[in-house]
Enzyme design. Sequence first.
Site, PDB file in Angstrom:
ATOM      1  N   ASP A 198       0.880  -1.260   0.060  1.00 55.56           N
ATOM      2  CA  ASP A 198      -0.114   0.007   0.064  1.00 55.56           C
ATOM      3  C   ASP A 198       1.005   1.175   0.105  1.00 55.56           C
ATOM      4  OD1 ASP A 198      -2.634   1.415   0.518  1.00 55.56           O
ATOM      5  OD2 ASP A 198      -1.545   2.198   2.129  1.00 55.56           O
ATOM      6  N   GLU A 282      -1.514  -1.838  -5.754  1.00 52.11           N
ATOM      7  CA  GLU A 282      -2.723  -0.812  -6.379  1.00 52.11           C
ATOM      8  C   GLU A 282      -2.445   0.038  -7.497  1.00 52.11           C
ATOM      9  OE1 GLU A 282      -6.716   1.299  -4.383  1.00 52.11           O
ATOM     10  OE2 GLU A 282      -4.843   1.124  -3.173  1.00 52.11           O
ATOM     11  N   CYS A 334     -12.638  -4.851   6.006  1.00 50.55           N
ATOM     12  CA  CYS A 334     -11.593  -5.390   7.333  1.00 50.55           C
ATOM     13  C   CYS A 334     -11.029  -6.664   6.615  1.00 50.55           C
ATOM     14  CB  CYS A 334     -12.871  -6.207   8.145  1.00 50.55           C
ATOM     15  SG  CYS A 334     -12.206  -6.941   9.661  1.00 50.55           S
ATOM     16  N   CYS A 337     -12.548 -10.067   8.714  1.00 52.02           N
ATOM     17  CA  CYS A 337     -13.772 -10.876   8.453  1.00 52.02           C
ATOM     18  C   CYS A 337     -14.521 -10.418   7.182  1.00 52.02           C
ATOM     19  CB  CYS A 337     -14.880 -10.399   9.682  1.00 52.02           C
ATOM     20  SG  CYS A 337     -15.209  -8.533   9.751  1.00 52.02           S
ATOM     21  N   CYS A 353     -13.169  -2.555  13.520  1.00 52.18           N
ATOM     22  CA  CYS A 353     -14.348  -3.112  12.499  1.00 52.18           C
ATOM     23  C   CYS A 353     -15.630  -3.292  13.326  1.00 52.18           C
ATOM     24  CB  CYS A 353     -14.001  -4.445  12.297  1.00 52.18           C
ATOM     25  SG  CYS A 353     -15.281  -5.417  11.381  1.00 52.18           S
ATOM     26  N   CYS A 356     -16.499  -7.552  13.625  1.00 50.46           N
ATOM     27  CA  CYS A 356     -15.658  -8.528  14.547  1.00 50.46           C
ATOM     28  C   CYS A 356     -14.931  -7.615  15.566  1.00 50.46           C
ATOM     29  CB  CYS A 356     -14.636  -9.164  13.695  1.00 50.46           C
ATOM     30  SG  CYS A 356     -13.434  -8.045  12.864  1.00 50.46           S
ATOM     31  N   ASP A 363      -3.212   1.710   6.800  1.00 49.13           N
ATOM     32  CA  ASP A 363      -2.593   1.147   5.765  1.00 49.13           C
ATOM     33  C   ASP A 363      -2.013  -0.062   5.869  1.00 49.13           C
ATOM     34  OD1 ASP A 363      -2.291   3.890   5.033  1.00 49.13           O
ATOM     35  OD2 ASP A 363      -0.459   4.519   6.064  1.00 49.13           O
TER      36      ASP A 363
END
Length: 415
Positions: A198, A282, A334, A337, A353, A356, A363
């Site tokens: 990232d 990305e 997330c 999950c 989250c 969860c 990052d």
Amino acid sequence: MQLRYAFRLDPGPGQRVALARAFGCARVVYNDAVAARERARREGAAFPGAGALSKTLITEAKQSPGRHWLSEVSAVILQQALRDMERAYTNFFASLKGARPGARVGAPRFKSKRDARQAIRFTANARWKITEAGRLLLPKIGEVKVRWSRTLPSVPSSVTVIRDAAGRFFASFVVETDPDTDLARMPDADGLPSVGIDLGLTHFAVLSDGTKIDSPRFLRRAEKKLKKAQRELSRKQKRSKNREKARLKVARAHAQVADARREFHHQLSTRLIRENQAVAVEDLAVKALARTRLGKSVHDAGWAQFLAMLEYKAQRYARVFVKVGRFEPTSQVCSVCGVKDGPKPLHVRTWACTHCGTVHDRDHNAAKNVKQAAGLAVTACRAQVRPELVPAQREEAGSHGIHTGARAAQRHSTR
């Protein structure tokens, strides 16, 4: 695979004059060819072919009083100037038709002696060579001293002599690498991990294993020095010798920043390729991000150059390189999950989250999602990928003043 190896040149005073003459002659032939094409376009006539332009602008021009000085340089660099013109028009028309990927290319323009970059190219039929003493022998220029920093992997097929805005000279060799030799330089991919990356501004890169690589901020650190040099330049009288000295000072300061950034990108990209069998990133919209208020920091990071290095090094060393779509919600999902928790402002660096309860570093979570979106979290990606033929990279390797002697080139003479 074709690559470019660039080395610093130290031409003498007479050789600098000869190189300036060669740059000027190649520029004149290029501009004459563009003018001939534009004249044919305005008159509605067919574009003159390469053979006709070569006969008119080089062979016959050498016999004319106004262009007799074209015979003072090698005919090869004049022919290559015509090839550059043809390639420029080919790219322009392909871009108009939508057949050329990437940004739209404009029509070829006239070159100027004040352009930041001047270049001439010598192919094999120009009979240039690397001497036993490690110097670069160029026709009608002489033996130019080269600052060798590494050995060439094979006999070069061509060399391009470049003068940049800072007044430095470089020799860029096009060489063909051996896939088996390249693979032997890197550890076997079997057993190596995969990594998601990232890219950001607070940290240049955060890896899916939690490693954070600080952003060097080369431009920001040199900003005070650059502002002072630019201020001194703006106060000099135009077309004066002092202004030219101040311009060179500004150009050299920018060259130091660019060289440091390029070296950082090379070291980091090589490390990531060496330590991983697969790399996922990305696909960022760098041009769009550069138009925001963070534009200076985006340009300072140099993401596009870094990703280009990762891609061609992965091809060279048989690694897997995957680009994840830019619309993948890597910062909203997330990684534990898989629940999408919605967009978050940039100042939110950690979040929990709602499903969860896992607390995520923004990052690090995005890097893990990049890895999962590329399919690297499930498969080991251990299949060997042979490197394919790709165009020679302009900045694969560089030498910026490292003296290692002339022995580096003795084994690669093109005699």
